[in-house]
Write a protein that holds these residues in place. Structure first.
Motif, PDB file in Angstrom:
ATOM      1  N   SER A  76       0.987  -1.100   0.046  1.00  0.00           N
ATOM      2  CA  SER A  76      -0.127  -0.146  -0.108  1.00  0.00           C
ATOM      3  C   SER A  76       0.775   1.111   0.016  1.00  0.00           C
ATOM      4  CB  SER A  76      -1.088   0.024   1.199  1.00  0.00           C
ATOM      5  OG  SER A  76      -1.607  -1.133   1.432  1.00  0.00           O
ATOM      6  N   TYR A  77       2.300   1.146   0.512  1.00  0.00           N
ATOM      7  CA  TYR A  77       3.118   2.131   0.487  1.00  0.00           C
ATOM      8  C   TYR A  77       4.421   1.575   0.641  1.00  0.00           C
ATOM      9  CZ  TYR A  77       5.586   6.172   2.238  1.00  0.00           C
ATOM     10  OH  TYR A  77       6.558   7.194   2.333  1.00  0.00           O
ATOM     11  N   ALA A  78       5.294   1.910   0.122  1.00  0.00           N
ATOM     12  CA  ALA A  78       6.904   1.583   0.260  1.00  0.00           C
ATOM     13  C   ALA A  78       7.868   2.639   0.150  1.00  0.00           C
ATOM     14  CB  ALA A  78       7.213   0.606  -0.749  1.00  0.00           C
ATOM     15  N   GLU A  79       8.737   2.809   0.980  1.00  0.00           N
ATOM     16  CA  GLU A  79       9.813   3.655   0.807  1.00  0.00           C
ATOM     17  C   GLU A  79      11.265   3.221   1.193  1.00  0.00           C
ATOM     18  OE1 GLU A  79       8.815   6.709   3.891  1.00  0.00           O
ATOM     19  OE2 GLU A  79       9.582   5.401   5.624  1.00  0.00           O
ATOM     20  N   ALA A  80      12.217   4.115   0.707  1.00  0.00           N
ATOM     21  CA  ALA A  80      13.488   3.520   0.789  1.00  0.00           C
ATOM     22  C   ALA A  80      14.507   4.679   1.070  1.00  0.00           C
ATOM     23  CB  ALA A  80      14.081   2.852  -0.465  1.00  0.00           C
ATOM     24  N   TYR A  81      15.618   4.481   1.885  1.00  0.00           N
ATOM     25  CA  TYR A  81      16.578   5.401   2.278  1.00  0.00           C
ATOM     26  C   TYR A  81      17.728   5.088   1.876  1.00  0.00           C
ATOM     27  CZ  TYR A  81      12.681   7.691   5.222  1.00  0.00           C
ATOM     28  OH  TYR A  81      11.958   8.007   5.566  1.00  0.00           O
ATOM     29  N   THR A  82      18.552   6.119   1.233  1.00  0.00           N
ATOM     30  CA  THR A  82      19.965   5.652   0.788  1.00  0.00           C
ATOM     31  C   THR A  82      20.979   6.647   0.924  1.00  0.00           C
ATOM     32  OG1 THR A  82      19.724   7.004  -1.210  1.00  0.00           O
ATOM     33  CG2 THR A  82      18.853   4.820  -1.303  1.00  0.00           C
ATOM     34  N   VAL A  83      22.244   6.404   0.925  1.00  0.00           N
ATOM     35  CA  VAL A  83      23.166   7.322   1.443  1.00  0.00           C
ATOM     36  C   VAL A  83      24.497   6.998   0.399  1.00  0.00           C
ATOM     37  CG1 VAL A  83      24.560   5.321   2.604  1.00  0.00           C
ATOM     38  CG2 VAL A  83      24.990   8.095   3.203  1.00  0.00           C
TER      39      VAL A  83
END
Length: 210
Positions: free
Chosen positions: A195-202
């Protein structure tokens, strides 16, 4: 990974190695080592804090670039641009990166906290609130969180890697997610049917303007 050689040659090699020992591989200079500290289990993710240690391998680095991506149904879209954190010079310095939910609700936003042994220690950033995330119905809401499972010894400068992927479902079911869902979302059921997806990168950088 090793090729199979003739038995006699293999035994001779074993004898040599047992006598002198195998040399340990050293990380390449001008790279970064990242170590997951708080590893997630393959179960429902209620405690969503994620932490990494990092250290420079003679790294000529003076900053980190963080990005947040939102899954739009077909691709990861960078939401909120890029946050750059000034680290002065990393070189041999060590530090931590921590993703901490701002509250105890399941769909809380993350605060990214960076603590490094440099003059610019103690940075924290928070991306703009996502209406899609805050608007999720909470009655049957489930979440899954993934982080890097293994230490990365020699991350090169200017290479973007995911540190956290989080997915939500609103039907009460649980589908586990892997960190590879960022680079290969088409093979991730957790992302594709979320229903919702997120990702954090560096990305560790050398920026003359910092």
């Amino acid at each position: 990974m090793k090729k199979r050689y003739a038995a006699g040659l293999a035994l001779a090699l074993v004898g040599i190695l047992s006598g002198c020992g195998q040399a340990k591989t050293q990380p390449a200079d001008n790279t970064i080592s990242i170590t997951p500290v708080e590893r997630k289990t393959n179960g429902p993710q209620m405690d969503m804090a994620v932490k990494y240690d990092f250290a420079g391998n003679h790294a000529d680095v003076n900053g980190m670039e963080f990005r947040r991506y939102i899954w739009d149904g077909s691709a990861w879209e960078n939401e909120g641009g890029t946050f750059t954190v000034n680290l002065d010079k990393v070189e041999e310095n060590e530090g931590t990166i921590r993703f901490q939910p701002e509250s105890d609700v399941l769909n809380a936003e993350y605060i990214v906290i960076i603590d490094a042994q440099t003059p610019e220690s103690g940075n924290s950033i928070q991306f703009a609130e996502s209406p899609a995330l805050s608007g999720l119905p909470t009655e049957w809401l489930t979440s899954a969180v993934a982080m890097q499972e293994e230490k990365i010894d020699d991350l090169a400068l200017d290479v973007e890697i995911p540190l956290l992927v989080r997915t939500f479902r609103t039907d009460g079911t649980q589908v586990l997610v892997a960190i590879d869902a960022f680079t290969d979302p088409e093979n991730s059921a957790a992302v594709k049917y979320s229903s919702y997806a997120e990702a954090y990168t560096v990305k560790f950088v050398k920026n003359d303007n910092l």
